[in-house]
Scaffold this active site. Sequence first.
Site, mmCIF file in Angstrom:
data_model
loop_
_atom_site.group_PDB
_atom_site.id
_atom_site.type_symbol
_atom_site.label_atom_id
_atom_site.label_comp_id
_atom_site.label_asym_id
_atom_site.label_seq_id
_atom_site.Cartn_x
_atom_site.Cartn_y
_atom_site.Cartn_z
ATOM 1 C CD1 TRP A 156 61.912 114.687 28.672
ATOM 2 C CD2 TRP A 156 59.808 114.859 29.419
ATOM 3 N NE1 TRP A 156 61.477 113.424 29.001
ATOM 4 C CE2 TRP A 156 60.191 113.497 29.466
ATOM 5 C CE3 TRP A 156 58.527 115.214 29.836
ATOM 6 C CZ2 TRP A 156 59.335 112.502 29.909
ATOM 7 C CZ3 TRP A 156 57.671 114.223 30.284
ATOM 8 C CH2 TRP A 156 58.073 112.878 30.315
ATOM 9 C CB VAL A 207 63.237 113.684 32.906
ATOM 10 C CG1 VAL A 207 63.232 115.020 32.204
ATOM 11 C CG2 VAL A 207 61.958 112.908 32.591
ATOM 12 C CB VAL A 260 65.414 114.990 25.164
ATOM 13 C CG1 VAL A 260 65.398 115.969 26.327
ATOM 14 C CG2 VAL A 260 66.210 115.551 23.994
ATOM 15 C CB CYS A 317 59.281 110.338 34.143
ATOM 16 S SG CYS A 317 60.757 109.303 33.945
ATOM 17 C CE1 TYR A 321 57.850 103.506 30.099
ATOM 18 C CE2 TYR A 321 58.252 102.536 32.259
ATOM 19 C CZ TYR A 321 57.910 103.621 31.479
ATOM 20 O OH TYR A 321 57.616 104.822 32.072
#
Length: 339
Positions: free
Chosen positions: A83, A118, A116, A50, A181
Amino acid sequence: MSASTEGNRQYGKNPFKRSTSHFADRITADGRDGWPVEAGRYRLVVSRACPWASRALVSRRLLGLESALPVAVADPIQDDRSWRFTLDPDGRDPVLGIRFLAEAYDARRTGYPGGVSVPAIVDVPSGQLVTNDFQRITLDLATEWTPLHRPGAPDLYPEPLREEIDEVMEGVFRDVNNGVYRAGFATGQSEYEDAYRAVFRRFGLLSERLANRRYLVGDTLTEADIRLFTTLVRFDAVYHGHFKCNRYKLTENPVLWAYARDLYQTPGFGDTVDFDHIKRHYYQVHTGINPTGIVPLGPDLSGWLTAHHRAELGGRPFGDGTPPGPVPPGEEIPPAGRP
């Protein structure tokens, strides 16, 4: 253990919108949000795949916070539970004792309906998520965690330059970090073309800016360089093909390619990059875009270690400080181009 991957098949089928950070508490020197800076209290959860989490890994290395803020590395392959810690023995993080990062989210807010993400910082004593504010985490590492910085740590967000750093980062975020993205997950031709053009328009502006200066702002490394690097280092491996940002490869832009190599070869940058995790995540998780799940063998990564000649522009990478020390045991990653 089997699990649903239906969510992975939705990539590229729904309009793309960058999720906001729902948990934006800050860990500060004065603990004003209830989370004081404290060595060993928190755990930084990342995926090396990521780019947003990779910012935190670079900052942590440059500032020497490895022992103060231990790291948990998630599997680059996700299922619908997001994750997971399947890289660890028994599929559990050895410190938090959880199988999925979602469990720390649930400990903070039961039934939390959002995604969720990171990087995330978890409070070890309570097992609760503290923050997933990817825009703020690294700024606080640079400014609030200073008592725990290593001797010789660089100032990554120098106060006299913050206005200029913020301005540069805003354009980089909108058109490059987020822009790739928006192109890759576009659901319509015009949406894709708008994002594509913005990426390469910004690349042109950045090339002009970096043609005669080594770093984006001032003569030392700053947060702005970290944020641009984590997209550039993924560009040819992922964004050029997988996200259809294919006007040209990074290696075909002389200025940005030399700049990216300079950073990659600087301690604290390339030694946090895991191309295997990067490629497997994007090509195997985004099955809505890449339904076969085939991971390409290329590109050739050996060029990352070639001479860049950027030092001829001057600049002092760490200012009056020093490079970070060796990568801590257990966090080593093979350099690009080497087995």
